[in-house]
Design an enzyme around this catalytic site. Structure first.
Site, PDB file in Angstrom:
ATOM      1  N   THR A 128      34.876  34.783  35.500  1.00  0.00           N
ATOM      2  CA  THR A 128      35.490  33.938  34.469  1.00  0.00           C
ATOM      3  C   THR A 128      34.743  32.621  34.297  1.00  0.00           C
ATOM      4  OG1 THR A 128      37.481  32.621  34.034  1.00  0.00           O
ATOM      5  CG2 THR A 128      37.083  33.180  36.311  1.00  0.00           C
ATOM      6  N   ASP A 129      34.856  32.040  33.112  1.00  0.00           N
ATOM      7  CA  ASP A 129      34.253  30.717  32.884  1.00  0.00           C
ATOM      8  C   ASP A 129      34.927  29.628  33.726  1.00  0.00           C
ATOM      9  OD1 ASP A 129      36.674  30.572  31.509  1.00  0.00           O
ATOM     10  OD2 ASP A 129      35.804  29.972  29.589  1.00  0.00           O
ATOM     11  N   GLU A 130      36.139  29.917  34.243  1.00  0.00           N
ATOM     12  CA  GLU A 130      36.862  28.876  35.002  1.00  0.00           C
ATOM     13  C   GLU A 130      36.142  28.492  36.289  1.00  0.00           C
ATOM     14  OE1 GLU A 130      41.072  29.056  35.277  1.00  0.00           O
ATOM     15  OE2 GLU A 130      41.277  30.080  33.365  1.00  0.00           O
ATOM     16  N   TYR A 155      43.118  29.687  41.731  1.00  0.00           N
ATOM     17  CA  TYR A 155      42.618  30.905  41.073  1.00  0.00           C
ATOM     18  C   TYR A 155      41.110  30.838  40.883  1.00  0.00           C
ATOM     19  CZ  TYR A 155      41.115  33.776  37.134  1.00  0.00           C
ATOM     20  OH  TYR A 155      40.395  34.625  36.325  1.00  0.00           O
ATOM     21  N   SER A 158      39.112  30.997  44.035  1.00  0.00           N
ATOM     22  CA  SER A 158      39.017  32.347  44.618  1.00  0.00           C
ATOM     23  C   SER A 158      38.020  33.203  43.830  1.00  0.00           C
ATOM     24  CB  SER A 158      40.395  33.015  44.682  1.00  0.00           C
ATOM     25  OG  SER A 158      40.865  33.336  43.382  1.00  0.00           O
ATOM     26  N   LYS A 159      37.961  33.020  42.507  1.00  0.00           N
ATOM     27  CA  LYS A 159      36.980  33.782  41.713  1.00  0.00           C
ATOM     28  C   LYS A 159      35.561  33.298  42.022  1.00  0.00           C
ATOM     29  CE  LYS A 159      37.532  36.517  38.926  1.00  0.00           C
ATOM     30  NZ  LYS A 159      37.673  38.018  38.997  1.00  0.00           N
ATOM     31  N   ASN A 254      45.234  24.130  22.398  1.00  0.00           N
ATOM     32  CA  ASN A 254      46.397  25.009  22.602  1.00  0.00           C
ATOM     33  C   ASN A 254      47.406  24.869  21.470  1.00  0.00           C
ATOM     34  OD1 ASN A 254      45.298  25.923  24.989  1.00  0.00           O
ATOM     35  ND2 ASN A 254      46.382  24.421  26.250  1.00  0.00           N
ATOM     36  N   HIS A 281      45.292  20.552  35.333  1.00  0.00           N
ATOM     37  CA  HIS A 281      45.021  21.291  34.079  1.00  0.00           C
ATOM     38  C   HIS A 281      43.596  21.018  33.560  1.00  0.00           C
ATOM     39  CE1 HIS A 281      47.012  22.532  29.987  1.00  0.00           C
ATOM     40  NE2 HIS A 281      45.988  23.303  30.322  1.00  0.00           N
TER      41      HIS A 281
HETATM   42  P1  NAD Z   1      45.584  41.256  34.862  1.00  0.00           P
HETATM   43  O1  NAD Z   1      46.368  40.353  35.767  1.00  0.00           O
HETATM   44  O2  NAD Z   1      46.137  41.637  33.555  1.00  0.00           O
HETATM   45  O3  NAD Z   1      45.239  42.622  35.637  1.00  0.00           O
HETATM   46  C1  NAD Z   1      44.872  42.665  36.978  1.00  0.00           C
HETATM   47  C2  NAD Z   1      45.023  44.092  37.477  1.00  0.00           C
HETATM   48  O4  NAD Z   1      44.585  44.126  38.849  1.00  0.00           O
HETATM   49  C3  NAD Z   1      46.457  44.595  37.461  1.00  0.00           C
HETATM   50  O5  NAD Z   1      46.509  45.894  36.913  1.00  0.00           O
HETATM   51  C4  NAD Z   1      46.862  44.623  38.927  1.00  0.00           C
HETATM   52  O6  NAD Z   1      47.806  45.631  39.247  1.00  0.00           O
HETATM   53  C5  NAD Z   1      45.525  44.884  39.608  1.00  0.00           C
HETATM   54  N1  NAD Z   1      45.491  44.419  41.003  1.00  0.00           N
HETATM   55  C6  NAD Z   1      45.925  43.231  41.490  1.00  0.00           C
HETATM   56  N2  NAD Z   1      45.777  43.186  42.833  1.00  0.00           N
HETATM   57  C7  NAD Z   1      45.208  44.380  43.203  1.00  0.00           C
HETATM   58  C8  NAD Z   1      44.801  44.928  44.448  1.00  0.00           C
HETATM   59  N3  NAD Z   1      44.965  44.246  45.595  1.00  0.00           N
HETATM   60  N4  NAD Z   1      44.247  46.155  44.466  1.00  0.00           N
HETATM   61  C9  NAD Z   1      44.100  46.865  43.305  1.00  0.00           C
HETATM   62  N5  NAD Z   1      44.485  46.394  42.100  1.00  0.00           N
HETATM   63  C10 NAD Z   1      45.035  45.169  42.045  1.00  0.00           C
HETATM   64  O7  NAD Z   1      44.161  40.553  34.725  1.00  0.00           O
HETATM   65  P2  NAD Z   1      43.194  40.488  33.463  1.00  0.00           P
HETATM   66  O8  NAD Z   1      43.578  39.356  32.601  1.00  0.00           O
HETATM   67  O9  NAD Z   1      43.058  41.848  32.887  1.00  0.00           O
HETATM   68  O10 NAD Z   1      41.825  40.081  34.194  1.00  0.00           O
HETATM   69  C11 NAD Z   1      40.964  41.078  34.725  1.00  0.00           C
HETATM   70  C12 NAD Z   1      39.758  40.410  35.342  1.00  0.00           C
HETATM   71  O11 NAD Z   1      39.062  39.651  34.361  1.00  0.00           O
HETATM   72  C13 NAD Z   1      40.094  39.427  36.455  1.00  0.00           C
HETATM   73  O12 NAD Z   1      39.141  39.580  37.487  1.00  0.00           O
HETATM   74  C14 NAD Z   1      39.997  38.060  35.802  1.00  0.00           C
HETATM   75  O13 NAD Z   1      39.612  37.086  36.748  1.00  0.00           O
HETATM   76  C15 NAD Z   1      38.894  38.310  34.787  1.00  0.00           C
HETATM   77  N6  NAD Z   1      38.962  37.481  33.574  1.00  0.00           N
HETATM   78  C16 NAD Z   1      40.111  37.362  32.864  1.00  0.00           C
HETATM   79  C17 NAD Z   1      40.132  36.615  31.673  1.00  0.00           C
HETATM   80  C18 NAD Z   1      41.371  36.497  30.849  1.00  0.00           C
HETATM   81  O14 NAD Z   1      41.374  35.743  29.860  1.00  0.00           O
HETATM   82  N7  NAD Z   1      42.448  37.214  31.121  1.00  0.00           N
HETATM   83  C19 NAD Z   1      38.955  35.985  31.250  1.00  0.00           C
HETATM   84  C20 NAD Z   1      37.798  36.112  32.018  1.00  0.00           C
HETATM   85  C21 NAD Z   1      37.811  36.874  33.166  1.00  0.00           C
HETATM   86  O1  TDX Z   2      53.213  28.518  28.766  1.00  0.00           O
HETATM   87  C1  TDX Z   2      52.055  28.068  28.679  1.00  0.00           C
HETATM   88  N1  TDX Z   2      51.831  26.907  27.986  1.00  0.00           N
HETATM   89  C2  TDX Z   2      50.595  26.339  27.866  1.00  0.00           C
HETATM   90  O2  TDX Z   2      50.445  25.282  27.240  1.00  0.00           O
HETATM   91  C3  TDX Z   2      50.933  28.718  29.296  1.00  0.00           C
HETATM   92  C4  TDX Z   2      51.147  29.996  30.062  1.00  0.00           C
HETATM   93  C5  TDX Z   2      49.705  28.149  29.138  1.00  0.00           C
HETATM   94  N2  TDX Z   2      49.537  26.984  28.481  1.00  0.00           N
HETATM   95  C6  TDX Z   2      48.181  26.426  28.349  1.00  0.00           C
HETATM   96  C7  TDX Z   2      47.394  26.320  29.630  1.00  0.00           C
HETATM   97  C8  TDX Z   2      45.963  26.555  29.182  1.00  0.00           C
HETATM   98  O3  TDX Z   2      45.387  25.331  28.758  1.00  0.00           O
HETATM   99  O4  TDX Z   2      47.452  27.322  27.517  1.00  0.00           O
HETATM  100  C9  TDX Z   2      46.100  27.482  27.978  1.00  0.00           C
HETATM  101  C10 TDX Z   2      45.860  28.942  28.308  1.00  0.00           C
HETATM  102  O5  TDX Z   2      46.654  29.239  29.446  1.00  0.00           O
HETATM  103  P1  TDX Z   2      46.645  30.715  30.098  1.00  0.00           P
HETATM  104  O6  TDX Z   2      46.969  31.698  29.028  1.00  0.00           O
HETATM  105  O7  TDX Z   2      47.500  30.660  31.317  1.00  0.00           O
HETATM  106  O8  TDX Z   2      45.102  30.897  30.435  1.00  0.00           O
HETATM  107  P2  TDX Z   2      44.100  30.039  31.360  1.00  0.00           P
HETATM  108  O9  TDX Z   2      44.818  29.225  32.352  1.00  0.00           O
HETATM  109  O10 TDX Z   2      43.159  29.334  30.422  1.00  0.00           O
HETATM  110  O11 TDX Z   2      43.327  31.234  32.120  1.00  0.00           O
HETATM  111  C11 TDX Z   2      42.967  32.456  31.416  1.00  0.00           C
HETATM  112  O12 TDX Z   2      41.617  32.434  31.019  1.00  0.00           O
HETATM  113  C12 TDX Z   2      40.639  32.543  32.011  1.00  0.00           C
HETATM  114  C13 TDX Z   2      43.242  33.676  32.281  1.00  0.00           C
HETATM  115  O13 TDX Z   2      44.602  33.671  32.701  1.00  0.00           O
HETATM  116  C14 TDX Z   2      42.306  33.727  33.463  1.00  0.00           C
HETATM  117  O14 TDX Z   2      42.517  34.930  34.202  1.00  0.00           O
HETATM  118  C15 TDX Z   2      40.887  33.715  32.938  1.00  0.00           C
HETATM  119  O15 TDX Z   2      39.994  33.666  34.008  1.00  0.00           O
END
Ligand code: NAD
Ligand code: TDX
Length: 339
Positions: A128-130, A155, A158-159, A254, A281
Site C-alpha cells: 500500500t501507499d500508506e 496498520y 505492519s505493511k 474526503n 490521521h
Molecule cells: P480486506 O480486509 O477486504 O480482505 C482481507 C482478506 O484477508 C479477507 O478475506 C480476510 O479473511 C483475509 N485474511 C485476514 N487474515 C488472514 C489470515 N491470517 N490468513 C488468511 N487470510 C486472512 O482487504 P483488502 O482491502 O481487499 O486489501 C487486500 C490487500 O491489499 C491488503 O494486503 C491491503 O494491505 C492491500 N491494499 C489495500 C488497499 C485498499 O484500498 N483497500 C489499497 C492498497 C493495498
Molecule cells: O468513517 C470514516 N470517516 C472518514 O472520514 C472512515 C472509515 C474514514 N474516513 C476517512 C479516513 C481517511 O482519510 O476517509 C479516508 C479513507 O479512510 P478508509 O476508507 O478507512 O481508508 P484509509 O485509511 O485511507 O486506508 C485504505 O487505503 C489504503 C485501506 O483501508 C488500506 O487497507 C489501504 O492500504
C-alpha cells in the site's frame, strides 16, 4: 500440458476477491487457489459465479499457521503466489494492533519461507501507499518507489515491515518477488467499514455519515479493476526484486468524496456528521505511477466514471452489503461511533 498453480491469499476479501474473479475468468489455463481464513472481512458468497469453474479452488487456512502453510505448499507445489491476505483497516489497527503484526508481518514471513522451500516462480506482495507515510497538502509532491518508508499507523507499520521482509528474501535468498504499492481502492465488494462503501450504505438508509476531523484529508482513489490489471501486468512482466507504485492521479478530499456520493444518490448533505478525528490521521496520499506506466499500465476509470459504476453496483447488490452490516460489523460500528 502441465497447468500452472496460482495461490491467491486473501481471495475472499475486497481486492483479492475481485482479483480471483478476474484471474479465473481471464486465465482458464491457470488453476487458481484462493486461500483465506474467512475473518470478518472474508466472504465467499461473492464467488457464486466462479465456484463451479474447474480452475477455481478454495482453501480455508491461516497464513500465520506455519505448520499448515508448510504442509500445503509441500503438497500443492504452487508456481506463483499473489499475496493479499492482511488485516486492512487503519481504525482497527489503532484499537487492536496485535493482530496486524501477527497476520501482516508473521503471516507474510511464513509464506515467504514456504515459497522459498518450493522454488516458487514468482511471489507478488500486494502492499500500500500508506507505507510511505503522509504528504503535505501542497499538491506538487508524490510518492515514488524511492520515497523512504515512514509508516504512521500500526496498520501501515505492519505493511512496511512485511515489505522489508519480502525485499530481504529477494536480497538474501534470491526469491523472485515483486511489491506493488497501490493507493486507496474502491469498487464492488468493498467492505462497508471503509469510507466509500460506508458512505453509500449509510446514505441509502438515511443514516449519519461520519467524516473525521474537517474532512480535508486527501486520498488518491483507484478503481479495483484497474488495480487488478496492474497486478496482472506485474505478475507477468515485473522485473524480479522491483517495487511498482499503482495509482491513477485521482486525488480528492474526503468531504468531496462524500458529497459526490450524496449527490449521486439524491440525498441531503445534512447527513454529514463531522466527528472526532482519527488518531495520527495521515494528511494526504498521492502516487506517482510513472514506473508502472512505462511497463505498459494505464487506468481505465476516472474517479467520476468509477464512482458512478460503484454506486450503481451497491444499488444493485443491496442484499450483499445488508447481510454484511447486519452481523458483527454492526456491533463494531456502534462501539466505534456510538451511532
Ligand atoms: P480486506 O480486509 O477486504 O480482505 C482481507 C482478506 O484477508 C479477507 O478475506 C480476510 O479473511 C483475509 N485474511 C485476514 N487474515 C488472514 C489470515 N491470517 N490468513 C488468511 N487470510 C486472512 O482487504 P483488502 O482491502 O481487499 O486489501 C487486500 C490487500 O491489499 C491488503 O494486503 C491491503 O494491505 C492491500 N491494499 C489495500 C488497499 C485498499 O484500498 N483497500 C489499497 C492498497 C493495498
Ligand atoms: O468513517 C470514516 N470517516 C472518514 O472520514 C472512515 C472509515 C474514514 N474516513 C476517512 C479516513 C481517511 O482519510 O476517509 C479516508 C479513507 O479512510 P478508509 O476508507 O478507512 O481508508 P484509509 O485509511 O485511507 O486506508 C485504505 O487505503 C489504503 C485501506 O483501508 C488500506 O487497507 C489501504 O492500504
Amino acid at each position: 500440458m502441465i497447468r500452472k498453480k496460482v495461490l491467491v491469499t486473501g481471495g475472499a476479501g475486497f481486492i483479492g476477491g475481485n482479483f480471483v474473479q478476474y484471474f479465473v475468468n481471464k486465465y482458464p489455463e491457470y488453476d487458481i487457489y484462493n486461500l483465506d481464513l474467512l475473518t470478518y472481512a472474508g466472504d465467499l458468497t461473492k464467488h457464486r459465479d466462479i465456484e463451479a469453474k474447474n480452475n477455481y479452488f478454495f482453501i480455508k487456512a491461516d497464513i500465520a499457521d506455519r505448520a499448515e502453510i508448510n504442509a500445503l505448499f509441500e503438497r500443492e507445489k504452487f508456481d506463483y503466489v499473489v499475496h493479499f491476505a492482511a488485516e486492512s483497516h487503519v481504525d482497527r489497527s489503532i484499537s487492536e494492533p496485535g493482530i496486524f503484526v501477527k497476520t501482516n508481518v508473521l503471516g507474510t514471513q511464513i509464506l515467504l519461507d514456504a515459497a522459498k522451500q518450493i522454488n516458487i516462480t514468482k511471489f507478488v506482495h500486494v502492499s500500500t501507499d500508506e507505507v510511505y507515510g503522509e504528504l503535505d497538502f501542497d499538491l506538487t509532491t508524490f510518492f515514488t518507489e524511492k520515497t523512504p518508508l515512514q509508516p504512521n499507523s500500526p496498520y501501515s507499520a505492519s505493511k512496511a515491515s512485511s515489505d522489508l521482509l519480502v525485499r530481504a528474501y529477494h536480497e538474501t535468498f534470491g526469491l523472485p518477488v515483486n511489491i506493488t504499492r497501490c493507493s486507496n481502492n474502491y469498487g464492488p465488494y468493498h467492505f462497508p467499514e471503509k469510507l466509500i462503501p460506508l458512505t453509500i450504505s449509510r446514505a441509502l438508509s438515511n443514516q449519519k455519515i461520519p467524516v473525521y476531523g474537517n474532512g480535508k484529508n486527501i486520498r488518491d482513489w483507484l478503481h479495483v479493476f484497474d488495480h487488478c490489471a496492474a497486478i496482472d501486468l506485474v505478475f507477468h512482466e515485473g522485473l524480479n526484486g522491483e517495487v511498482y507504485n499503482v495509482g491513477g492521479h485521482n486525488e480528492r478530499t474526503n468531504i468531496e468524496v462524500v458529497k459526490t456520493i450524496i449527490h449521486l444518490l439524491g440525498k441531503s448533505e445534512d447527513l454529514i456528521d463531522f466527528v472526532t478525528d482519527r488518531l495520527g490521521h495521515d494528511k494526504r496520499y498521492a502516487i506517482d505511477p510513472t514506473k508502472l506506466e512505462k511497463l505498459g499500465w494505464k487506468p481505465t476509470y476516472t474517479f467520476e466514471t468509477g464512482i458512478f459504476q460503484t454506486v450503481q453496483w451497491y444499488l444493485n447488490n443491496e442484499q450483499w452489503w445488508e447481510e454484511i452490516i447486519s452481523g458483527d460489523y454492526k456491533k463494531y460500528f456502534e462501539q466505534q461511533y456510538g451511532l
